[in-house]
Design an enzyme around this catalytic site. Structure first.
Site, PDB file in Angstrom:
ATOM      1  N   SER A 121      68.378 -18.413  36.591  1.00 55.27           N
ATOM      2  CA  SER A 121      67.226 -17.589  36.233  1.00 55.27           C
ATOM      3  C   SER A 121      65.964 -18.443  36.267  1.00 55.27           C
ATOM      4  CB  SER A 121      67.404 -16.984  34.830  1.00 55.27           C
ATOM      5  OG  SER A 121      67.410 -18.006  33.849  1.00 55.27           O
ATOM      6  N   GLY A 122      64.830 -17.812  36.030  1.00 55.33           N
ATOM      7  CA  GLY A 122      63.568 -18.506  35.843  1.00 55.33           C
ATOM      8  C   GLY A 122      63.177 -19.422  36.987  1.00 55.33           C
TER       9      GLY A 122
ATOM     10  N   ASP B  22      78.737 -26.364  32.828  1.00 55.02           N
ATOM     11  CA  ASP B  22      77.932 -26.710  31.662  1.00 55.02           C
ATOM     12  C   ASP B  22      77.609 -28.196  31.752  1.00 55.02           C
ATOM     13  OD1 ASP B  22      76.785 -27.166  29.205  1.00 55.02           O
ATOM     14  OD2 ASP B  22      78.456 -26.376  28.022  1.00 55.02           O
TER      15      ASP B  22
ATOM     16  N   TYR C  51      62.342 -30.948  21.415  1.00 55.15           N
ATOM     17  CA  TYR C  51      62.079 -30.520  22.792  1.00 55.15           C
ATOM     18  C   TYR C  51      60.917 -31.317  23.385  1.00 55.15           C
ATOM     19  CZ  TYR C  51      60.522 -27.651  26.704  1.00 55.15           C
ATOM     20  OH  TYR C  51      60.125 -27.216  27.946  1.00 55.15           O
TER      21      TYR C  51
ATOM     22  N   LYS D 190      60.850 -34.073  26.611  1.00 55.65           N
ATOM     23  CA  LYS D 190      60.013 -33.936  27.801  1.00 55.65           C
ATOM     24  C   LYS D 190      59.094 -35.137  27.993  1.00 55.65           C
ATOM     25  CE  LYS D 190      61.850 -30.126  29.071  1.00 55.65           C
ATOM     26  NZ  LYS D 190      62.751 -30.119  30.248  1.00 55.65           N
TER      27      LYS D 190
ATOM     28  N   THR E 215      59.555 -17.005  31.865  1.00 51.81           N
ATOM     29  CA  THR E 215      60.986 -17.186  32.080  1.00 51.81           C
ATOM     30  C   THR E 215      61.716 -16.781  30.806  1.00 51.81           C
ATOM     31  OG1 THR E 215      61.097 -19.457  31.234  1.00 51.81           O
ATOM     32  CG2 THR E 215      60.470 -19.186  33.552  1.00 51.81           C
TER      33      THR E 215
END
Length: 290
Positions: A24-25, A72, A164, A168, A199
């Protein structure tokens, strides 16, 4: 050695791109746009049904070869397993797009520790292992590129998305160092720093940041990335969107206390918006049951 010595181009028709988080996205959009450029694909994600549907659509539209691998990437041996499987199938990767990743919106102390471990395992550990494994093959063949998808949160700590944002920041630092190591071998490494994008990311993280008008489309993010790879000297960092490109240098130079205050305020707004959306949805559901 300057970036002028870096060989290109890096998008070779008939070559093969490996895309993680492809169901997706941004991952799905990378597949569509690379397929349209006659680049064969290896699509990796956990949702096999979505992968197969995307593969069918891309094959129909472009006729390229598409290999789907339901995997995964969080387990520590996932990168080695993927590399071994592609070697068994005789598939060489010319472009690695490390797109898989997720985050949580909320305070660290309120977040399940196992979830935080998974964020680090996917966003950092898996990305590092994949970059090493497939980047090593590219160095040996003296061609290829690694694209690591980070976020504008790489430029400034992100209260309420602390882990998160930290992952990054790692991605940006790691990828820039990787580029310096790859450069003498004709291989590029670049980081993509998207801002908010339309997304499923915020569905999983439990909220959103900023108004809908601030969100880019996946098509815009991917197009900007591929334009960078079209250049004989790809930039170290791609920041899609004019507004994001304007604000990115400011975020990096902003006094840290001021930046943290602004970031905290934006994230709190996101949490409040998510709470209101959840309350509205719950109210609507309750009314439908009545």
């Amino acid at each position: 050695m300057s970036r002028r010595d870096l060989a290109g181009p890096f998008l070779v028709p008939g070559g093969t791109a490996l895309i993680t988080g492809a169901s997706s996205g941004l991952g799905a959009e990378f597949a569509r746009q690379l397929g349209a450029r006659n680049v064969n694909l290896v699509l990796v994600a956990r949702r096999a049904g979505r992968l197969e549907q995307l593969a069918h659509d891309v094959r129909t539209d472009s006729g390229v070869e598409v290999t789907c691998i339901d995997l995964d990437l969080i387990p520590r041996d996932a990168a080695e397993s993927l590399h071994a499987e592609l070697a068994r199938r005789g598939i060489a990767v010319d472009l690695l797009v490390n797109n898989a990743g997720f985050g949580t919106l909320g305070d660290v102390v309120d977040t399940d520790p196992a979830t935080l471990d998974d964020v680090i395992a996917l966003n950092v550990t898996a990305l590092t292992a994949l970059s090493r494994r497939f980047g090593g093959d590219m160095v040996a063949s003296r061609r290829g590129a690694v694209v690591n998808v980070a976020s504008l949160t790489a430029l400034l700590p992100a209260p309420h998305m602390a882990v998160y944002g930290a992952t990054k920041a790692y991605v940006q630092s790691f990828t820039q160092a990787l580029d310096a190591e790859f450069r003498p071998h004709g291989v590029a490494a670049l980081t993509v720093l998207p801002g908010p994008t339309r997304t499923e990311f915020f569905d999983r993280s439990g909220g959103k940041v900023g108004p809908d008008s601030a969100y880019l489309t996946p098509a815009a993010v991917v197009s900007a990335t591929l334009r960078a790879l079209d250049r004989s000297r790809p930039p170290l960092v791609v920041v899609p969107g004019r507004g994001n490109a304007f604000s990115a240098p400011l975020l990096g130079r902003m006094p840290r206390r001021l930046g943290l205050s602004l970031s905290d305020r934006m994230m709190r707004i996101g949490l409040d918006m998510a709470a209101k959306d959840a309350a509205t949805a719950a109210d609507g559901s309750s009314r439908r049951r009545q």
